[in-house]
Design a protein around this motif. Structure first.
Motif, PDB file in Angstrom:
ATOM      1  N   PRO A  35       0.800  -1.229   0.000  1.00 12.54           N
ATOM      2  CA  PRO A  35       0.000   0.000   0.000  1.00 12.54           C
ATOM      3  C   PRO A  35       0.825   1.269   0.000  1.00 12.54           C
ATOM      4  O   PRO A  35       0.322   2.339  -0.329  1.00 12.54           O
ATOM      5  N   SER A  36       2.112   1.159   0.337  1.00 13.09           N
ATOM      6  CA  SER A  36       2.964   2.364   0.369  1.00 13.09           C
ATOM      7  C   SER A  36       3.952   2.413  -0.789  1.00 13.09           C
ATOM      8  O   SER A  36       4.790   3.313  -0.839  1.00 13.09           O
TER       9      SER A  36
ATOM     10  N   ALA B 176       5.471   3.255  -4.295  1.00 15.27           N
ATOM     11  CA  ALA B 176       5.265   4.304  -5.277  1.00 15.27           C
ATOM     12  C   ALA B 176       5.137   3.697  -6.673  1.00 15.27           C
ATOM     13  O   ALA B 176       5.635   2.599  -6.942  1.00 15.27           O
TER      14      ALA B 176
ATOM     15  N   ILE C 192      -7.441   2.763   5.149  1.00 16.45           N
ATOM     16  CA  ILE C 192      -6.143   2.136   5.397  1.00 16.45           C
ATOM     17  C   ILE C 192      -6.270   0.616   5.360  1.00 16.45           C
ATOM     18  O   ILE C 192      -5.478  -0.078   4.717  1.00 16.45           O
TER      19      ILE C 192
ATOM     20  N   ARG D 108      -6.958  -0.695   1.750  1.00 13.77           N
ATOM     21  CA  ARG D 108      -5.777  -0.651   0.888  1.00 13.77           C
ATOM     22  C   ARG D 108      -4.788  -1.759   1.239  1.00 13.77           C
ATOM     23  O   ARG D 108      -4.185  -2.385   0.360  1.00 13.77           O
ATOM     24  N   GLU D 109      -4.611  -2.021   2.532  1.00 15.91           N
ATOM     25  CA  GLU D 109      -3.710  -3.099   2.941  1.00 15.91           C
ATOM     26  C   GLU D 109      -4.259  -4.454   2.516  1.00 15.91           C
ATOM     27  O   GLU D 109      -3.511  -5.325   2.047  1.00 15.91           O
TER      28      GLU D 109
ATOM     29  N   SER E 238      -3.901  -4.823  -1.307  1.00 15.22           N
ATOM     30  CA  SER E 238      -2.497  -5.054  -1.670  1.00 15.22           C
ATOM     31  C   SER E 238      -2.080  -6.482  -1.364  1.00 15.22           C
ATOM     32  O   SER E 238      -1.331  -7.111  -2.142  1.00 15.22           O
TER      33      SER E 238
END
Length: 529
Positions: A364-365, A367, A473, A476-477, A480
């Motif tokens: 999720p983080s 780029a 949050i 998204r986790e 992913s």
């Protein structure tokens, strides 16, 4: 012949020559539409989830319905070219494609959209082999044929790249219906142009029977099997419905294969699979195509749900993958000459495996600049691999089987796409559901809302944007994690395929000189004359 008659004959020849090239444009646009619809829906999936309240399962079916009928009817469509005639088959396919695109554009729920997409796939299957048949007949001189087939191949390949970009551009200005309605005026123009420009020919084998039962059996078997795979995350692997559907699908497909082995004029020539280079090559093509379709299915959603891209940005973000595929395809002939088919296929598979592995590491983080490295590695590998695998398929065929082998390869690639979306989408959905169900933010929701969030990432995303930051949050986790599992499985499967190619494909596969009918290029589907 008098000077006047000579001048008139020259003018008539010039008009006929122009009509051929205008006819090629009409054929190319139709083929571009069919290829484009394989990918045009992916960028719109989050929009459909939001506006039609579509579950993860329903989103998979909007993609798979088109690919299943496209694949299922492709085998029989080649034979229909001779039985109905090239022009009639083309006009019928384009008209059906346009009419069903119109129905899809006005669909009021996902059930109607899935049905319209399935019928659109039949139209695509009809028009695709008829375009190649027309090109083969319209252009006889070697230099012209090379140019015409290059244009045809370019349109077939460009559609997959154009789809996401066009979808993003349309969604940035119009509603989701526009991605289907754009086909309607194009299809109408192709019907009118085809009616006027293409020569009328009588069917060549109108007395032969079409194996409609085999066609229906293949589609039903694949559809039921895909339903079982797609429904497993929601119903559970132990569900009697899932197990029963899987068994029925496998039994129907088994009966289809058995019947094909007994009939004199099979849709699927099973004898070709006794040739090890052919069997290995078509399997590799199907696996990589399936992995690519599944990856595109999840990546376009990841970009919007996790990276917060707009549909237009998502379409642009896919373009480097298409560019790398183009670079790979251009490089493939040189690689084939320099290192041979087997080493080129292995090199492509290694790049694809590395690309999937890199994409599976996305979190999720992560780029986009990191994500695009894995995506481009996949694109480059697939670009190198697929032309090499296609040549391996054609080189492994006995004389007179080029059409059947080409059609089988194309159909199995479409089947791979459908199963890839089903399997990778289901791994995503099941992991997303399990991961999200254990979060504290879900426990506070009422039962109906909780089930809606667990079954649809789009619904969870919409609710999260409404002010539930903790849900965003968690969503998204969970998404992913699901994407990582799906693409990790892809990497593992392609790695095993690499080992299989190294072990099973001969370094110098035996080739047999193809006996080509006059004026017909190798690689056309059956019945194209």
């Amino acid at each position: 012949m008098s000077p006047l008659q000579s001048s008139q004959a020259h003018a008539e020849h010039a008009r006929a020559d122009r009509r051929r090239w205008w006819g090629l444009i009409a054929l190319t646009i139709a083929l571009l539409m069919a290829s484009m619809d394989n990918t045009i829906l992916n960028v719109a999936l989050p929009t459909l989830a939001r506006e039609l309240h579509a579950t993860n399962d329903a989103l998979q079916w909007t993609v798979d319905a088109y690919q299943l009928t496209y694949a299922g009817f492709l085998l029989v469509a080649g034979s229909l070219v001779d039985r109905w005639g090239r022009k009639r088959t083309f006009i019928t396919g384009v008209a059906l494609f346009g009419a069903c695109s119109l129905a899809a554009g006005f669909a009021w729920d996902t059930a109607v959209l899935v049905a319209a997409r399935a019928l659109t796939g039949i139209g695509a299957a009809l028009l695709t082999p008829s375009t190649l048949a027309e090109v083969s007949v319209l252009f006889r001189r070697p230099a012209e044929r090379a140019t015409a087939f290059a244009i045809w191949s370019g349109a077939n390949g460009a559609g997959a790249a154009v789809g996401p970009l066009l979808s993003g551009a349309l969604l940035g200005r119009f509603t989701w219906s526009s991605i289907f309605l754009i086909n309607v005026p194009l299809a109408a123009a192709c019907v009118l142009a085809g009616t006027w420009l293409l020569p009328r020919t009588a069917p060549e084998r109108s007395d032969e029977r079409v194996d409609w039962l085999g066609t229906v059996a293949s589609i039903v078997g694949l559809s039921v099997l895909c339903w079982a795979v797609i429904s497993a995350p929601g119903l559970g692997l132990a569900s009697p419905l899932v197990i029963g559907a899987a068994v029925i699908g496998l039994v129907v497909l088994g009966l289809f294969v058995w019947v094909q082995a007994q009939t004199a004029s099979p849709l699927l020539d099973l004898a070709l699979f006794k040739r090890r280079p052919f069997a290995v090559s078509v399997s590799v093509s199907g696996l990589v195509t399936g992995g690519g379709a599944g990856a595109l299915f999840v990546l376009t959603q990841y970009m919007q749900y996790v990276l917060a891209f707009s549909p237009w940005q998502s379409g642009l973000a896919i373009m480097p993958v298409a560019a790398c595929m183009l670079v790979g395809a251009v490089s493939a002939p040189k690689a084939l000459t320099a290192i041979g088919i087997k080493r080129t296929v292995v090199a492509g598979l290694l790049l694809v495996t590395g690309g999937f592995t890199g994409l599976a590491a996305a979190g999720p983080s992560m780029a986009y600049s990191h994500l695009v490295v894995g995506a481009c590695a996949f694109g480059l590998g697939a670009g190198v691999l697929l032309p090499a695998a296609t040549q391996a398929v054609m080189d492994s065929l006995p004389p007179g089987s080029e059409g059947a082998g080409s059609a089988t390869n194309s159909a199995l690639m479409q089947v791979g796409s459908a199963l890839g979306v089903a399997v990778i989408g289901s791994l995503l959905a099941s992991t997303y559901r399990v991961s999200l169900a254990g979060r504290a933010v879900i426990a506070g929701l009422d039962e109906a809302t909780r089930e809606k969030v667990l079954s649809s990432a789009g619904e969870a995303f919409s609710m999260a944007l409404g002010g539930m930051g903790d849900l965003l949050i968690a969503m998204r986790e969970a998404f992913s994690s699901g994407m990582a599992l799906g693409l990790g499985v892809c990497a593992g499967v392609v790695a095993m395929a690499t080992i299989a190619v190294i072990a099973l494909y001969p370094m110098h596969a035996p080739t047999e000189p193809a006996a080509e009918p006059a004026g017909q290029p190798a690689g056309t589907v059956p019945g194209q004359s």
